[in-house]
Motif scaffolding. Sequence first.
Motif, PDB file in Angstrom:
ATOM      1  N   THR A   1       0.857  -1.388  -0.022  1.00  0.00           N
ATOM      2  CA  THR A   1       0.022  -0.178   0.082  1.00  0.00           C
ATOM      3  C   THR A   1       0.758   1.313   0.145  1.00  0.00           C
ATOM      4  O   THR A   1       1.978   1.134   0.363  1.00  0.00           O
TER       5      THR A   1
ATOM      6  N   SER B   1       0.718   5.596   0.745  1.00  0.00           N
ATOM      7  CA  SER B   1      -0.190   6.704   1.668  1.00  0.00           C
ATOM      8  C   SER B   1       0.842   7.969   1.279  1.00  0.00           C
ATOM      9  O   SER B   1       1.785   8.029   2.054  1.00  0.00           O
ATOM     10  N   PRO B   2       0.103   9.014   0.771  1.00  0.00           N
ATOM     11  CA  PRO B   2      -1.049   8.792   0.009  1.00  0.00           C
ATOM     12  C   PRO B   2      -0.857   7.942  -1.309  1.00  0.00           C
ATOM     13  O   PRO B   2       0.367   7.686  -1.447  1.00  0.00           O
ATOM     14  N   ALA B   3      -1.622   8.150  -2.273  1.00  0.00           N
ATOM     15  CA  ALA B   3      -1.422   7.332  -3.542  1.00  0.00           C
ATOM     16  C   ALA B   3      -0.407   8.146  -4.432  1.00  0.00           C
ATOM     17  O   ALA B   3      -0.227   9.309  -4.616  1.00  0.00           O
TER      18      ALA B   3
ATOM     19  N   SER C   1       0.826   9.303  -7.753  1.00  0.00           N
ATOM     20  CA  SER C   1       0.074  10.058  -8.739  1.00  0.00           C
ATOM     21  C   SER C   1       1.157  10.792  -9.783  1.00  0.00           C
ATOM     22  O   SER C   1       2.189  10.741  -9.465  1.00  0.00           O
TER      23      SER C   1
ATOM     24  N   VAL D   1       5.583   9.782  -0.552  1.00  0.00           N
ATOM     25  CA  VAL D   1       4.639   8.616  -0.294  1.00  0.00           C
ATOM     26  C   VAL D   1       5.410   7.512   0.700  1.00  0.00           C
ATOM     27  O   VAL D   1       6.453   7.328   0.321  1.00  0.00           O
TER      28      VAL D   1
ATOM     29  N   CYS E   1      -2.562   5.222 -12.249  1.00  0.00           N
ATOM     30  CA  CYS E   1      -1.650   6.132 -11.734  1.00  0.00           C
ATOM     31  C   CYS E   1      -1.849   7.481 -12.114  1.00  0.00           C
ATOM     32  O   CYS E   1      -1.960   8.444 -11.361  1.00  0.00           O
TER      33      CYS E   1
ATOM     34  N   GLY F   1      -4.781   7.832  -9.071  1.00  0.00           N
ATOM     35  CA  GLY F   1      -3.505   7.486  -8.341  1.00  0.00           C
ATOM     36  C   GLY F   1      -3.591   5.978  -8.263  1.00  0.00           C
ATOM     37  O   GLY F   1      -4.511   5.514  -8.384  1.00  0.00           O
TER      38      GLY F   1
ATOM     39  N   SER G   1      -3.070   3.439  -5.319  1.00  0.00           N
ATOM     40  CA  SER G   1      -2.655   3.283  -3.782  1.00  0.00           C
ATOM     41  C   SER G   1      -2.291   1.837  -3.112  1.00  0.00           C
ATOM     42  O   SER G   1      -2.110   1.840  -2.050  1.00  0.00           O
ATOM     43  N   SER G   2      -2.206   1.110  -4.126  1.00  0.00           N
ATOM     44  CA  SER G   2      -1.783  -0.385  -3.986  1.00  0.00           C
ATOM     45  C   SER G   2      -1.175  -1.175  -5.154  1.00  0.00           C
ATOM     46  O   SER G   2      -1.503  -0.691  -6.110  1.00  0.00           O
TER      47      SER G   2
END
Length: 198
Positions: free
Chosen positions: A59, A61-63, A65, A71, A181, A185, A187-188
């Motif tokens: 994962t 966090s944040p995604a 992008s 991140v 992406c 975005g 996220s995982s």
Amino acid sequence: MTRGIRTERHPARALMAAVATVLAVSLTGPAATAAPDTAPANRATATLRCSMRTTAPLTFSPAVSAGPRTVTARGTVNLNECTSPNGRRKNIRSGALTVRGSGRATCTRVTGVRGSATITWYSGPGRTGRVVGRSSVAPASAGVGGYTPLDSFLSGRITSGPMAGQHIAGRAAPTTNVSSCHGRGLSSVGLRGTATVS
């Protein structure tokens, strides 16, 4: 991490370079001299060889992008079907690599990777049996080329525990769709591949 990778003609591969750089701590340290499977001699002298797969996606966090942001990546990569080509680590059958790393990321570039990772080794398949030991892995300053840009960052050195001082190198590919992406975005991501310690 001071260098990034740009591969605009292959956005999915470029994204995986970014994702993997954030996750560089999963298999990191001074650059190995060769990626796994590059020569028969490497296979014959390897201390350990395992398949590699996430059961739950890693994962972010944040995604991740298109726009740059810091991140944090977290997750566990399972090491399965481990064998010891040179016979030195026949007692290891599987492992679990737990990683937490962060970096300044976009879909095509990541810089300033920091973090840590630990591999717990088991005597039985599928992370069963007794715990053989725990290896620590530290962030790398550079990676090694491979089948995709992701391979460049799945390489490094074990810093403590079983096989300390040896190189670890991996090849991995996404098992989930990474095309989002540049839109909403990412996220995982799920991964699968191989990892070799030599």
